[in-house]
Scaffold this motif. Sequence first.
Motif, mmCIF file in Angstrom:
data_model
loop_
_atom_site.group_PDB
_atom_site.id
_atom_site.type_symbol
_atom_site.label_atom_id
_atom_site.label_comp_id
_atom_site.label_asym_id
_atom_site.label_seq_id
_atom_site.Cartn_x
_atom_site.Cartn_y
_atom_site.Cartn_z
ATOM 1 N N VAL A 1 -71.618 41.531 26.898
ATOM 2 C CA VAL A 1 -70.229 42.289 26.837
ATOM 3 C C VAL A 1 -69.330 41.465 27.710
ATOM 4 O O VAL A 1 -68.096 41.519 27.457
ATOM 5 N N SER A 2 -69.798 40.981 28.882
ATOM 6 C CA SER A 2 -68.999 40.358 29.786
ATOM 7 C C SER A 2 -68.399 39.223 28.993
ATOM 8 O O SER A 2 -67.211 38.745 29.337
ATOM 9 N N VAL A 3 -69.146 38.233 28.459
ATOM 10 C CA VAL A 3 -68.703 37.226 27.617
ATOM 11 C C VAL A 3 -67.382 37.472 26.682
ATOM 12 O O VAL A 3 -66.604 37.003 26.533
ATOM 13 N N ARG A 4 -67.686 38.698 26.102
ATOM 14 C CA ARG A 4 -66.562 39.109 24.984
ATOM 15 C C ARG A 4 -65.348 39.620 25.921
ATOM 16 O O ARG A 4 -64.244 39.280 25.318
ATOM 17 N N VAL A 5 -65.704 40.295 26.952
ATOM 18 C CA VAL A 5 -64.482 40.699 27.822
ATOM 19 C C VAL A 5 -63.575 39.350 28.129
ATOM 20 O O VAL A 5 -62.268 39.361 28.065
ATOM 21 N N SER B 1 -58.796 36.207 27.718
ATOM 22 C CA SER B 1 -58.258 34.815 27.594
ATOM 23 C C SER B 1 -57.323 34.646 26.298
ATOM 24 O O SER B 1 -56.086 34.083 26.428
ATOM 25 N N VAL B 2 -57.527 35.576 25.322
ATOM 26 C CA VAL B 2 -56.766 35.340 24.251
ATOM 27 C C VAL B 2 -55.317 36.207 24.614
ATOM 28 O O VAL B 2 -54.256 35.985 24.229
ATOM 29 N N LEU B 3 -55.395 37.385 25.366
ATOM 30 C CA LEU B 3 -54.365 38.253 25.664
ATOM 31 C C LEU B 3 -53.336 37.253 26.551
ATOM 32 O O LEU B 3 -52.197 37.422 26.570
ATOM 33 N N GLY B 4 -54.039 36.404 27.552
ATOM 34 C CA GLY B 4 -53.235 35.488 28.560
ATOM 35 C C GLY B 4 -52.166 34.647 27.766
ATOM 36 O O GLY B 4 -51.216 34.287 28.209
#
Length: 341
Positions: A327-331, A336-339
């Motif tokens: 889950v941490s990796v996915r968050v 990163s995509v939102l940034g």
Amino acid sequence: MKPFLQSLLLCSLLLFSDVAQATYHLGAVDPHLTAAQSHAQTRLNGRPPFRSLNPAKTDSQCRTRHLDLVFIIDSSRSVRPAEFEKVKIFLADMVDTLDVGSEATRVAVVNYASTVKIEFLLKDHFNKLDLKKAILRIEPLAAGTMTGIAIKTAMNEAFTEQSGARPRSRKISKVAIIVTDGRPQDQVEEVSAEARASGIEIYAVGVDRADMQSLRLMASIPLEDHVFYVETYGVIEKLTSKFRETLCGVDPCAMGHDCEHICVNSNASFYCKCRNGYILNADKKTCSPKQVKVEVMEDPCKCEARLVFQKKTQAAIQQLSAKLADVSVRVERLESVLGRA
């Protein structure tokens, strides 16, 4: 020349007639004597060469009957030196057939004439070589035939516990073998009955001029199994095989058995045993492998249950940690995509 041949032929015919007549008289024995000679031995055709006593020589053994055995031997004047040597060879042959030892068969010899001499006791020699050397040293006593005194001496001195006889509780057979070629000069009936009543089994061996009635009075019953006769000391050795059968008994296991694994002799019978790792079946003959019984042991302190719980908990935590890491990796990827946007 012709008269000479006729004379020679006539002499031969007369000689043949004498031999035939002598043979007839030898065959016409007392019927009572013949009945007592149930084990009489016939002469061998082509007699073997003279044997001397060899202490080192040994023969087959019997192992099924242990005895306290006392030989009572007549060495009176009527027994010539060469004949007495035959008696000693007979004793040595008898020793060869027995399983000799302190816990097996013990042997003693009582020598008698007008006096009695105990040559050696039941406690003196426990191996065949020593016994045969002791037999070799026996010397004849020469005069008289006091058989009754000899039997009494054997009973009171040779068959005692102090002399090496085993206690009655051991149930060891006590056997006396009397060898004589004459008529006793004393009374034998009463002392023989006393010896038999004390538990001594008596065998009577008569040679040549032996008085058959005296042999019957001395021997145990049945007489046909305990009275022996031979014509001369020269053939007394032939009684050895008969005594081997009588004193050794039979080996039930050797005669044949139906045990699957092990046959064990027990007196006149036998029983079966199994090898290690097997048990005897109900038929007392066959064997089956022993069954290994697995027992479930309870854990009073619940230690094993606790360990199982700990292992299961640890496995669940590891699975949960792996899911959290995923889950941490996915968050991180989402941030990163939102940034970039």
